[in-house]
Design a protein around this motif. Structure first.
Motif, PDB file in Angstrom:
ATOM      1  N   LYS A 162       6.257  -9.390 -34.856  1.00  0.00           N
ATOM      2  CA  LYS A 162       5.576 -10.663 -35.093  1.00  0.00           C
ATOM      3  C   LYS A 162       6.165 -11.420 -36.286  1.00  0.00           C
ATOM      4  N   ASP A 186       8.810 -18.861 -38.716  1.00  0.00           N
ATOM      5  CA  ASP A 186       7.939 -18.542 -37.582  1.00  0.00           C
ATOM      6  C   ASP A 186       8.780 -17.769 -36.577  1.00  0.00           C
ATOM      7  N   GLU A 187       8.409 -16.534 -36.321  1.00  0.00           N
ATOM      8  CA  GLU A 187       9.197 -15.668 -35.438  1.00  0.00           C
ATOM      9  C   GLU A 187       9.332 -16.254 -34.037  1.00  0.00           C
ATOM     10  N   THR A 188       8.331 -16.986 -33.564  1.00  0.00           N
ATOM     11  CA  THR A 188       8.391 -17.512 -32.189  1.00  0.00           C
ATOM     12  C   THR A 188       9.420 -18.627 -32.041  1.00  0.00           C
ATOM     13  N   THR A 189       9.696 -19.369 -33.121  1.00  0.00           N
ATOM     14  CA  THR A 189      10.659 -20.473 -33.041  1.00  0.00           C
ATOM     15  C   THR A 189      11.959 -20.175 -33.777  1.00  0.00           C
ATOM     16  N   ALA A 233       8.012 -22.886 -40.568  1.00  0.00           N
ATOM     17  CA  ALA A 233       6.736 -23.325 -39.995  1.00  0.00           C
ATOM     18  C   ALA A 233       6.506 -24.815 -40.235  1.00  0.00           C
ATOM     19  N   SER A 250       2.514 -25.459 -45.412  1.00  0.00           N
ATOM     20  CA  SER A 250       2.799 -24.725 -44.174  1.00  0.00           C
ATOM     21  C   SER A 250       3.743 -23.554 -44.437  1.00  0.00           C
ATOM     22  N   GLN A 290       2.890 -19.516 -43.765  1.00  0.00           N
ATOM     23  CA  GLN A 290       3.736 -18.703 -42.889  1.00  0.00           C
ATOM     24  C   GLN A 290       4.269 -17.470 -43.611  1.00  0.00           C
ATOM     25  N   GLU A 350       1.422 -15.102 -43.641  1.00  0.00           N
ATOM     26  CA  GLU A 350       1.184 -14.568 -42.292  1.00  0.00           C
ATOM     27  C   GLU A 350       2.234 -13.513 -41.949  1.00  0.00           C
ATOM     28  N   ASN A 351       3.482 -13.760 -42.291  1.00  0.00           N
ATOM     29  CA  ASN A 351       4.536 -12.770 -42.034  1.00  0.00           C
ATOM     30  C   ASN A 351       4.248 -11.482 -42.785  1.00  0.00           C
TER      31      ASN A 351
END
Length: 124
Positions: free
Chosen positions: A8, A35-38, A42, A48, A52, A55-56
């Motif tokens: 994640k 952001d791992e998804t992009t 972030a 922001s 992030q 969150e990481n």
């Protein structure tokens, strides 16, 4: 020493682990606001990017069986110390008393020109 890796959070961009565990401690490498998804930051603002990075950190701790409340020390690296108040406000949303020990520094440049990087030490 045992490596900890979360899918994640962004993969390490060099010869290091997202985190390692040794003698009951978990040492989380500096977390950029990716952001791992992009694969991108972030956002372009400190708010922001701070969220992030935290969150990481949270994702990596979860992989290690830990929570944010298990963090005992953080180090925050900022591109601009003028962002301290915003970072402090967001940081306070992730922690409660007793708060971790912390150091915050302004640095001339961070990897990928990030605005912030946060490293942590945790122990159950």
């Amino acid at each position: 020493m045992k490596a900890v890796n979360s899918t994640k959070a962004p993969s390490a961009i060099g010869p290091y682990s997202q985190a390692v565990q040794k003698d009951g401690f978990t040492f989380v490498s500096g977390q950029l606001p990716i952001d791992e998804t992009t694969g991108e930051f972030a956002g372009a603002d400190i708010s922001s990017q701070t969220k992030q990075s935290l969150e990481n950190t949270k994702y990596i701790l979860e992989e290690a069986g830990l929570e944010m409340k298990d963090i005992i020390k953080t180090t925050i690296l900022l591109k601009n110390i003028e962002d301290f108040a915003v970072v402090n406000e967001i940081y306070g949303q992730y922690f409660s008393a007793p708060f971790p020990a912390r150091a915050t520094y302004e640095v001339s440049r961070l990897p990928k020109d990030a605005l912030i990087e946060i490293e942590s030490i945790a122990k159950k």
